[in-house]
Enzyme design. Structure first.
Site, PDB file in Angstrom:
ATOM      1  N   GLU A   1      10.640   2.930   6.961  1.00  0.00           N
ATOM      2  CA  GLU A   1      10.281   1.524   7.187  1.00  0.00           C
ATOM      3  C   GLU A   1      11.121   0.972   8.346  1.00  0.00           C
ATOM      4  O   GLU A   1      12.329   1.162   8.398  1.00  0.00           O
ATOM      5  CB  GLU A   1      10.523   0.734   5.890  1.00  0.00           C
ATOM      6  CG  GLU A   1      10.507  -0.769   6.011  1.00  0.00           C
ATOM      7  CD  GLU A   1       9.184  -1.364   6.501  1.00  0.00           C
ATOM      8  OE1 GLU A   1       8.144  -1.080   5.913  1.00  0.00           O
ATOM      9  OE2 GLU A   1       9.235  -2.104   7.508  1.00  0.00           O
TER      10      GLU A   1
ATOM     11  N   HIS B   1       5.631 -14.973 -30.078  1.00  0.00           N
ATOM     12  CA  HIS B   1       6.793 -14.094 -30.253  1.00  0.00           C
ATOM     13  C   HIS B   1       6.361 -12.853 -30.999  1.00  0.00           C
ATOM     14  O   HIS B   1       5.712 -12.967 -32.036  1.00  0.00           O
ATOM     15  CB  HIS B   1       7.892 -14.803 -31.032  1.00  0.00           C
ATOM     16  CG  HIS B   1       9.048 -13.885 -31.304  1.00  0.00           C
ATOM     17  ND1 HIS B   1       9.965 -13.552 -30.321  1.00  0.00           N
ATOM     18  CD2 HIS B   1       9.404 -13.200 -32.423  1.00  0.00           C
ATOM     19  CE1 HIS B   1      10.847 -12.695 -30.840  1.00  0.00           C
ATOM     20  NE2 HIS B   1      10.537 -12.473 -32.109  1.00  0.00           N
TER      21      HIS B   1
ATOM     22  N   ILE C   1       0.840  -1.212   0.000  1.00  0.00           N
ATOM     23  CA  ILE C   1       0.000   0.000   0.000  1.00  0.00           C
ATOM     24  C   ILE C   1       0.872   1.259   0.000  1.00  0.00           C
ATOM     25  O   ILE C   1       0.651   2.190  -0.780  1.00  0.00           O
ATOM     26  CB  ILE C   1      -0.982  -0.029   1.199  1.00  0.00           C
ATOM     27  CG1 ILE C   1      -2.000  -1.161   0.992  1.00  0.00           C
ATOM     28  CG2 ILE C   1      -1.694   1.310   1.378  1.00  0.00           C
ATOM     29  CD1 ILE C   1      -3.008  -1.356   2.115  1.00  0.00           C
TER      30      ILE C   1
ATOM     31  N   ALA D   1       0.854   3.633   6.726  1.00  0.00           N
ATOM     32  CA  ALA D   1       0.514   2.387   6.003  1.00  0.00           C
ATOM     33  C   ALA D   1       1.282   1.238   6.656  1.00  0.00           C
ATOM     34  O   ALA D   1       2.118   0.592   6.040  1.00  0.00           O
ATOM     35  CB  ALA D   1       0.881   2.533   4.524  1.00  0.00           C
ATOM     36  N   VAL D   2       0.968   1.046   7.943  1.00  0.00           N
ATOM     37  CA  VAL D   2       1.722   0.049   8.726  1.00  0.00           C
ATOM     38  C   VAL D   2       0.963  -1.276   8.847  1.00  0.00           C
ATOM     39  O   VAL D   2       1.339  -2.129   9.647  1.00  0.00           O
ATOM     40  CB  VAL D   2       2.067   0.593  10.134  1.00  0.00           C
ATOM     41  CG1 VAL D   2       3.018   1.774  10.044  1.00  0.00           C
ATOM     42  CG2 VAL D   2       0.802   0.987  10.900  1.00  0.00           C
TER      43      VAL D   2
HETATM   44  C1  FAD Z   1      -5.225   0.721  -0.695  1.00  0.00           C
HETATM   45  C2  FAD Z   1      -5.406  -0.766  -0.765  1.00  0.00           C
HETATM   46  C3  FAD Z   1      -5.017  -1.451  -1.905  1.00  0.00           C
HETATM   47  C4  FAD Z   1      -5.182  -2.826  -1.984  1.00  0.00           C
HETATM   48  N1  FAD Z   1      -4.794  -3.460  -3.123  1.00  0.00           N
HETATM   49  C5  FAD Z   1      -4.947  -4.794  -3.219  1.00  0.00           C
HETATM   50  C6  FAD Z   1      -4.590  -5.463  -4.414  1.00  0.00           C
HETATM   51  O1  FAD Z   1      -4.130  -4.866  -5.374  1.00  0.00           O
HETATM   52  N2  FAD Z   1      -4.787  -6.801  -4.462  1.00  0.00           N
HETATM   53  C7  FAD Z   1      -5.285  -7.497  -3.411  1.00  0.00           C
HETATM   54  O2  FAD Z   1      -5.428  -8.721  -3.501  1.00  0.00           O
HETATM   55  N3  FAD Z   1      -5.653  -6.886  -2.261  1.00  0.00           N
HETATM   56  C8  FAD Z   1      -5.488  -5.552  -2.147  1.00  0.00           C
HETATM   57  N4  FAD Z   1      -5.892  -4.913  -1.004  1.00  0.00           N
HETATM   58  C9  FAD Z   1      -6.443  -5.733   0.098  1.00  0.00           C
HETATM   59  C10 FAD Z   1      -7.912  -6.089  -0.184  1.00  0.00           C
HETATM   60  O3  FAD Z   1      -8.645  -4.909  -0.351  1.00  0.00           O
HETATM   61  C11 FAD Z   1      -8.462  -6.904   0.971  1.00  0.00           C
HETATM   62  O4  FAD Z   1      -7.637  -8.018   1.213  1.00  0.00           O
HETATM   63  C12 FAD Z   1      -9.868  -7.401   0.624  1.00  0.00           C
HETATM   64  O5  FAD Z   1     -10.737  -6.330   0.373  1.00  0.00           O
HETATM   65  C13 FAD Z   1     -10.430  -8.255   1.779  1.00  0.00           C
HETATM   66  O6  FAD Z   1     -11.683  -8.709   1.419  1.00  0.00           O
HETATM   67  P1  FAD Z   1     -12.788  -9.122   2.494  1.00  0.00           P
HETATM   68  O7  FAD Z   1     -13.924  -9.654   1.701  1.00  0.00           O
HETATM   69  O8  FAD Z   1     -12.180  -9.970   3.530  1.00  0.00           O
HETATM   70  O9  FAD Z   1     -13.203  -7.771   3.233  1.00  0.00           O
HETATM   71  P2  FAD Z   1     -13.492  -6.282   2.776  1.00  0.00           P
HETATM   72  O10 FAD Z   1     -13.184  -6.056   1.354  1.00  0.00           O
HETATM   73  O11 FAD Z   1     -12.821  -5.413   3.771  1.00  0.00           O
HETATM   74  O12 FAD Z   1     -15.066  -6.161   2.906  1.00  0.00           O
HETATM   75  C14 FAD Z   1     -15.709  -6.194   4.132  1.00  0.00           C
HETATM   76  C15 FAD Z   1     -17.076  -5.550   3.998  1.00  0.00           C
HETATM   77  O13 FAD Z   1     -17.819  -5.802   5.185  1.00  0.00           O
HETATM   78  C16 FAD Z   1     -18.599  -4.658   5.493  1.00  0.00           C
HETATM   79  N5  FAD Z   1     -18.944  -4.724   6.912  1.00  0.00           N
HETATM   80  C17 FAD Z   1     -18.099  -4.667   7.977  1.00  0.00           C
HETATM   81  N6  FAD Z   1     -18.771  -4.850   9.129  1.00  0.00           N
HETATM   82  C18 FAD Z   1     -20.059  -5.021   8.783  1.00  0.00           C
HETATM   83  C19 FAD Z   1     -21.243  -5.282   9.532  1.00  0.00           C
HETATM   84  N7  FAD Z   1     -21.226  -5.427  10.864  1.00  0.00           N
HETATM   85  N8  FAD Z   1     -22.417  -5.379   8.868  1.00  0.00           N
HETATM   86  C20 FAD Z   1     -22.473  -5.260   7.514  1.00  0.00           C
HETATM   87  N9  FAD Z   1     -21.373  -5.034   6.760  1.00  0.00           N
HETATM   88  C21 FAD Z   1     -20.188  -4.932   7.384  1.00  0.00           C
HETATM   89  C22 FAD Z   1     -17.690  -3.506   5.135  1.00  0.00           C
HETATM   90  O14 FAD Z   1     -18.427  -2.319   4.924  1.00  0.00           O
HETATM   91  C23 FAD Z   1     -17.028  -4.038   3.857  1.00  0.00           C
HETATM   92  O15 FAD Z   1     -17.755  -3.645   2.710  1.00  0.00           O
HETATM   93  C24 FAD Z   1      -5.756  -3.534  -0.905  1.00  0.00           C
HETATM   94  C25 FAD Z   1      -6.180  -2.853   0.251  1.00  0.00           C
HETATM   95  C26 FAD Z   1      -6.007  -1.489   0.310  1.00  0.00           C
HETATM   96  C27 FAD Z   1      -6.481  -0.767   1.537  1.00  0.00           C
END
Ligand code: FAD
Length: 469
Positions: free
Chosen positions: A206, A446, A187, A271-272
C-alpha cells in the site's frame, strides 16, 4: 409543435443505481425503460462486486472458524476440505438468484429491459445496439448509471492470467500459493481475506502509510493488528515501481523508505481503485461535462450539463458504494415524478467486510476536531459483551461522538463482528437527528451486540466535554 416522446425515462446501466431508479420511476407511474449490455441485471455490485465477494467471505469465514476455533468449544469436526469449484458454483447460484429477482421486479412493474449497449443520441434520445439491430428510444429524461471499472497500473496491465483485477480474483479456479495485492482498501482487504483463509500467503502493498483509508487511524490500526494475526502481511508506505511477468509468476519491484526490493508472487491482484465507465456513451459528443478527476459532473439534483440527462453512482464524484448509487437512483426517480428528494451523503455508511468488520457513519473525530466543533466521545468494548464472548468474537469496540450542545449523535465507528449490521442503528439515528439521550433510552435485547453500541452512548453521556474549542 413539441416532439412527442414515447418514454419518460431511459436508464442506462442496470447496476444498483440504475435498477433502483428504474423500479422507483415505474412505481411512480413514469414510462420507463432500462438498457443493460449484460444479459444478467445487477451491475458490478451483483455480478462481480458486493454479492460475490460477500458470498465468498461468508463461506470462508465459517470454514476457518470451524477448522481452527470450534474444537476449543467442544465441537470437534474433522475432514474439512476445500471444494473450490463448488464454492464458486455456490457464489454463482447466489448471484443468479438475485439477478432473476431483479428481472422479475422489472417485469412486474412494467419496466421494459433492453439488452444492448446504449449511446446518447441526443438530449432526449438513446441509441441501443441490440443483437438484432439498432433501436432509438425517445424520452423526456435519460439517466446515466454505467458505473465503473477497475483502474490499471500503467506498467502492470491486467493480463487475465497472472496480473488480475477484482473480477478475476473472485473467480480463481485454484488457490494461488502467494497472492500479492496492490492496494489496502476494501476490495484488497476483502479478497485478501478470502484467499488467505483458503491457504494463500497474502502480501499487501500500500502506498499510504496505513490500511483502510476512509476510516480513522485507530480503526485502521485495530484492523491491521487483527489481519496480521490472520497472517496477512503488509508493506505500507510502499510504492510499486515496476514488474516482470514470467511464465508462472510475477516479480514486482517495490520502493519502501528509499530502498528498493523485489517480491515474487503467483498472482498479483491490482486493487488500486476504480474509474468511471462511460466509453460507449459518446458523452463528449453529446456535450456532457466531466469533473477534473474525469467523472461526470452533476449539480445537486444529479443533472449533468444537459438538463434532460442525469447521472448517478460510480459515474459521478463520491465514494463508490452500491447503497449510495441506490439512494441517488431513488432520488432521481422521485425528482422526475415531481416529488422532493435528497441524499444526505454524511449519513451513508462505509463498511469493510473483513473479520472483524469495520464500519463508520457520520462525522469522524478528525472532522470534528478540524472544525473545532465541541463534542463528547464514548467508547465501549465487545470484550465485555456476553453475546460477543458467546459467539467467540470478543475483538473490537464501538465509539460514538455526540454533538454539543445539541446532544445529537454526530458519528459512529465500529470494529467488530457484524459491524455492518450494527452501523444501521447509527444511520437511523443520524437520519432522524436523534439525541444520544433519547437513543440511550432505547433498551437493546440482552444479550446482543447492540448492547455495546448502547454502552458507548451511555459513556458519551457521562464523559466530560472534550475536543473542539
Ligand atoms: C469486488 C467488489 C466488491 C464491492 N463490494 C461492495 C460492497 O460490499 N458494498 C458496496 O456498497 N459497494 C461495493 N462495491 C462497489 C459497488 O459494486 C459499486 O459502487 C456499485 O456497483 C456502483 O453501482 P452503479 O449502479 O453506479 O454501477 P454498476 O454497478 O457498475 O453498474 C453499471 C452497469 O452499467 C452497464 N453498462 C455500462 N455501460 C453501458 C452501456 N453503454 N449500455 C448499457 N449498459 C451499460 C454495465 O454493464 C453495468 O451492469 C464493490 C465493488 C467491487 C468491484
Amino acid at each position: 409543435m413539441a416532439k412527442k416522446t414515447a418514454l419518460d425515462l431511459v436508464v442506462i446501466g442496470a447496476g444498483p443505481g440504475g435498477y433502483t431508479a428504474a423500479l422507483r420511476a415505474a412505481e411512480l407511474g413514469l414510462r420507463t425503460a432500462l438498457v443493460e449490455r449484460c444479459s444478467q441485471l445487477g451491475g458490478t455490485c451483483l455480478r462481480v462486486g458486493c454479492i460475490p465477494s460477500k458470498t465468498l467471505l461468508s463461506s470462508t469465514e465459517a470454514y476457518v472458524y470451524a477448522r481452527d476455533r470450534l474444537s476449543q468449544n467442544g465441537i470437534a469436526a474433522k475432514g474439512f476440505e476445500i471444494d473450490l469449484p463448488r464454492l464458486q458454483a455456490h457464489k454463482e447460484a447466489v448471484v443468479e438468484k438475485l439477478a432473476k429477482g431483479i428481472a422479475f421486479l422489472m417485469r412486474q412493474n412494467g419496466v421494459h429491459v433492453w439488452e444492448g449497449t446504449a449511446r446518447i443520441a441526443g438530449p432526449q434520445a438513446v441509441a441501443v445496439e441490440l443483437a438484432e439491430g439498432k433501436e432509438i428510444l425517445e424520452t423526456r429524461a435519460i439517466l446515466l448509471a454505467t458505473g465503473s471499472e477497475p483502474a490499471q497500473l500503467p506498467f502492470l496491465p491486467f493480463d487475465g492470467r497472472l496480473v488480475v483485477d477484482s473480477t478475476e480474483a473472485l473467480s480463481f479456479r485454484e488457490v494461488p500459493k502467494r497472492l500479492l495485492i496492490i492496494g489496502a482498501g476494501a476490495i484488497g482487504l476483502e479478497l485478501g481475506s478470502v484467499w488467505g483463509r483458503l491457504g494463500s500467503e497474502i502480501v499487501v502493498v500500500e502506498l499510504l502509510p496505513r490500511i483502510a483509508a476512509g476510516f480513522s487511524p485507530i480503526v485502521a490500526k485495530a484492523l491491521q493488528r487483527e489481519l496480521e494475526k490472520q497472517r496477512m502481511q503488509f508493506l505500507l508506505g510502499a510504492r510499486v515501481t515496476g514488474a516482470e511477468i514470467g511464465e508462472a509468476a510475477v516479480t514486482v519491484r517495490v520502493e519502501e523508505g528509499g530502498k528498493e526490493r523485489t517480491l515474487a508472487a503467483e498472482r498479483v491482484l491490482v486493487a488500486v481503485g476504480r474509474r468511471p465507465h462511460y466509453a460507449d456513451l459518446a458523452l463528449t459528443e453529446a456535450g456532457i461535462r466531466l469533473t477534473g478527476s474525469g467523472r461526470v459532473a452533476v449539480d445537486r439534483f444529479w443533472q449533468t450539463s444537459l438538463p434532460s440527462i442525469y447521472a448517478i453512482g460510480d459515474l459521478i464524484e463520491g465514494p463508490m458504494l452500491a447503497h449510495r448509487a441506490q439512494a441517488e437512483g431513488r432520488a432521481v426517480a422521485e425528482l422526475l415524478a415531481g416529488r422532493p428528494a435528497r441524499v444526505r451523503y454524511r449519513n451513508i455508511p462505509n463498511v469493510i467486510y473483513t473479520e472483524p468488520e469495520v464500519a463508520s457513519v457520520g462525522f469522524s473525530e478528525e472532522d470534528l476536531r478540524a472544525a473545532r466543533h465541541p463534542y463528547r466521545r464514548g467508547t465501549a468494548y465487545f470484550q465485555a459483551n456476553g453475546r460477543a464472548l458467546a459467539a467467540d468474537a470478543p475483538n473490537g469496540f464501538v465509539t460514538v461522538w455526540m454533538d454539543e450542545p445539541s446532544g445529537k449523535l454526530a458519528g459512529l465507528e465500529i470494529v467488530g463482528n457484524r459491524a455492518s449490521e450494527l452501523i444501521g442503528a447509527g444511520v437511523v439515528a443520524l437520519e432522524t437527528e436523534a439525541t444520544i439521550e433519547s437513543l440511550a433510552q432505547a433498551v437493546p435485547a440482552h444479550p446482543s451486540l447492540m448492547e455495546t453500541v448502547h454502552e458507548a452512548m451511555l459513556a458519551a453521556l457521562s464523559e466530560r466535554r472534550s475536543g473542539g474549542s
